[in-house]
Design a protein around this motif. Structure first.
Motif, PDB file in Angstrom:
ATOM      1  N   ILE A  54      60.941  54.363  27.618  1.00 53.20           N
ATOM      2  CA  ILE A  54      61.494  55.675  27.921  1.00 53.20           C
ATOM      3  C   ILE A  54      60.662  56.376  29.001  1.00 53.20           C
ATOM      4  O   ILE A  54      61.175  56.839  29.995  1.00 53.20           O
ATOM      5  N   ASP A  55      59.359  56.463  28.761  1.00 51.94           N
ATOM      6  CA  ASP A  55      58.473  57.159  29.698  1.00 51.94           C
ATOM      7  C   ASP A  55      57.091  56.512  29.647  1.00 51.94           C
ATOM      8  O   ASP A  55      56.302  56.805  28.759  1.00 51.94           O
ATOM      9  N   PRO A  56      56.796  55.647  30.614  1.00 48.56           N
ATOM     10  CA  PRO A  56      55.513  54.930  30.606  1.00 48.56           C
ATOM     11  C   PRO A  56      54.291  55.854  30.668  1.00 48.56           C
ATOM     12  O   PRO A  56      53.262  55.540  30.089  1.00 48.56           O
ATOM     13  N   ILE A  57      54.408  56.992  31.326  1.00 52.04           N
ATOM     14  CA  ILE A  57      53.260  57.897  31.456  1.00 52.04           C
ATOM     15  C   ILE A  57      52.948  58.548  30.111  1.00 52.04           C
ATOM     16  O   ILE A  57      51.801  58.555  29.658  1.00 52.04           O
ATOM     17  N   ILE A  58      53.965  59.074  29.454  1.00 51.88           N
ATOM     18  CA  ILE A  58      53.765  59.675  28.131  1.00 51.88           C
ATOM     19  C   ILE A  58      53.317  58.600  27.147  1.00 51.88           C
ATOM     20  O   ILE A  58      52.438  58.831  26.311  1.00 51.88           O
ATOM     21  N   SER A  59      53.912  57.427  27.252  1.00 55.39           N
ATOM     22  CA  SER A  59      53.545  56.322  26.374  1.00 55.39           C
ATOM     23  C   SER A  59      52.061  56.007  26.493  1.00 55.39           C
ATOM     24  O   SER A  59      51.374  55.797  25.495  1.00 55.39           O
ATOM     25  N   ARG A  60      51.551  55.982  27.711  1.00 52.89           N
ATOM     26  CA  ARG A  60      50.127  55.690  27.913  1.00 52.89           C
ATOM     27  C   ARG A  60      49.259  56.790  27.311  1.00 52.89           C
ATOM     28  O   ARG A  60      48.257  56.521  26.656  1.00 52.89           O
ATOM     29  N   GLU A  61      49.641  58.038  27.520  1.00 52.45           N
ATOM     30  CA  GLU A  61      48.869  59.143  26.954  1.00 52.45           C
ATOM     31  C   GLU A  61      48.820  59.051  25.431  1.00 52.45           C
ATOM     32  O   GLU A  61      47.768  59.237  24.818  1.00 52.45           O
ATOM     33  N   GLY A  65      45.379  58.328  23.417  1.00 52.62           N
ATOM     34  CA  GLY A  65      44.941  59.382  22.508  1.00 52.62           C
ATOM     35  C   GLY A  65      45.080  59.026  21.047  1.00 52.62           C
ATOM     36  O   GLY A  65      44.122  59.081  20.280  1.00 52.62           O
ATOM     37  N   ASP A  66      46.274  58.637  20.636  1.00 53.28           N
ATOM     38  CA  ASP A  66      46.513  58.337  19.232  1.00 53.28           C
ATOM     39  C   ASP A  66      46.147  56.904  18.881  1.00 53.28           C
ATOM     40  O   ASP A  66      45.703  56.623  17.780  1.00 53.28           O
ATOM     41  N   GLY A  67      46.359  56.002  19.825  1.00 56.68           N
ATOM     42  CA  GLY A  67      46.126  54.584  19.552  1.00 56.68           C
ATOM     43  C   GLY A  67      44.679  54.160  19.627  1.00 56.68           C
ATOM     44  O   GLY A  67      44.219  53.357  18.831  1.00 56.68           O
ATOM     45  N   LEU A  68      43.944  54.690  20.600  1.00 64.96           N
ATOM     46  CA  LEU A  68      42.553  54.264  20.750  1.00 64.96           C
ATOM     47  C   LEU A  68      41.563  55.291  20.219  1.00 64.96           C
ATOM     48  O   LEU A  68      40.638  54.946  19.506  1.00 64.96           O
ATOM     49  N   VAL A  69      41.749  56.556  20.553  1.00 67.92           N
ATOM     50  CA  VAL A  69      40.804  57.579  20.106  1.00 67.92           C
ATOM     51  C   VAL A  69      40.895  57.787  18.600  1.00 67.92           C
ATOM     52  O   VAL A  69      39.886  57.830  17.904  1.00 67.92           O
ATOM     53  N   ASP A  70      42.109  57.880  18.068  1.00 65.25           N
ATOM     54  CA  ASP A  70      42.307  58.130  16.638  1.00 65.25           C
ATOM     55  C   ASP A  70      42.672  56.863  15.867  1.00 65.25           C
ATOM     56  O   ASP A  70      43.204  56.935  14.776  1.00 65.25           O
ATOM     57  N   ALA A  71      42.390  55.707  16.442  1.00 64.55           N
ATOM     58  CA  ALA A  71      42.826  54.436  15.853  1.00 64.55           C
ATOM     59  C   ALA A  71      42.163  54.170  14.508  1.00 64.55           C
ATOM     60  O   ALA A  71      41.042  54.587  14.258  1.00 64.55           O
ATOM     61  N   ASP A  72      42.874  53.430  13.666  1.00 60.87           N
ATOM     62  CA  ASP A  72      42.308  52.989  12.394  1.00 60.87           C
ATOM     63  C   ASP A  72      41.767  51.566  12.508  1.00 60.87           C
ATOM     64  O   ASP A  72      41.383  50.957  11.533  1.00 60.87           O
ATOM     65  N   ASN A  73      41.749  51.039  13.713  1.00 57.80           N
ATOM     66  CA  ASN A  73      41.269  49.697  14.057  1.00 57.80           C
ATOM     67  C   ASN A  73      42.066  48.590  13.384  1.00 57.80           C
ATOM     68  O   ASN A  73      41.554  47.530  13.092  1.00 57.80           O
ATOM     69  N   SER A  74      43.326  48.835  13.159  1.00 59.58           N
ATOM     70  CA  SER A  74      44.181  47.766  12.658  1.00 59.58           C
ATOM     71  C   SER A  74      44.481  46.767  13.768  1.00 59.58           C
ATOM     72  O   SER A  74      45.094  45.737  13.529  1.00 59.58           O
TER      73      SER A  74
END
Length: 134
Positions: A54-61, A65-74
């Motif tokens: 849908i939107d690669p720029i928003i997807s990356r953000e 932010g949520d995937g790496l900074v707040d990740a649960d390391n799954s």
């Protein structure tokens, strides 16, 4: 009759889904990814869709932010586990010292990942593939 796409999985998206489902002009409401409540609304269907489509720029953000900074390391990546351990240690140090200026902000950490992770990466599979080659 129109079809509606609602992107998100929270309460706000549920409210939009509920209201759109009531309209006589709406044939179907698609919610990506949706939640348990949105799927129960009449005319509504949860669908799996990649934000990067849908939107690669928003997807990356979101990924950084949520995937790496707040990740649960799954994801099983050692550097994430190491970083999470450091964050935990710094949070403990802040608590013991009664300071709130030891740990960098989440925004700064997101910027750090943004500077180091190639710009085409916005999914876990891409990150793992790149990390193996790096």
């Amino acid at each position: 009759m129109i079809n509606v796409l609602i992107i998100g999985s929270g309460g706000r998206e549920h409210a939009f889904t509920w209201k759109a489902s009531q309209s006589k002009l709406v044939e179907r409401v698609f919610v990506a990814p949706g939640n348990a409540g949105t799927s129960l609304e009449p005319k509504a269907e949860n669908i799996d869709i990649s934000y990067s489509d849908i939107d690669p720029i928003i997807s990356r953000e979101l990924f950084l932010g949520d995937g790496l900074v707040d990740a649960d390391n799954s994801y099983g990546l050692k550097f994430l586990k190491h970083n999470q351990n450091l964050v935990a240690e710094l949070l403990e140090a802040e608590s013991k010292e009664r300071r709130r200026d030891v740990l960098i902000s989440e925004a700064m950490l997101t910027d750090l990942y943004d500077a180091r992770v190639p710009p085409f990466i916005n999914k876990v599979a891409q990150l793992k593939s790149w990390w193996k080659k790096a």
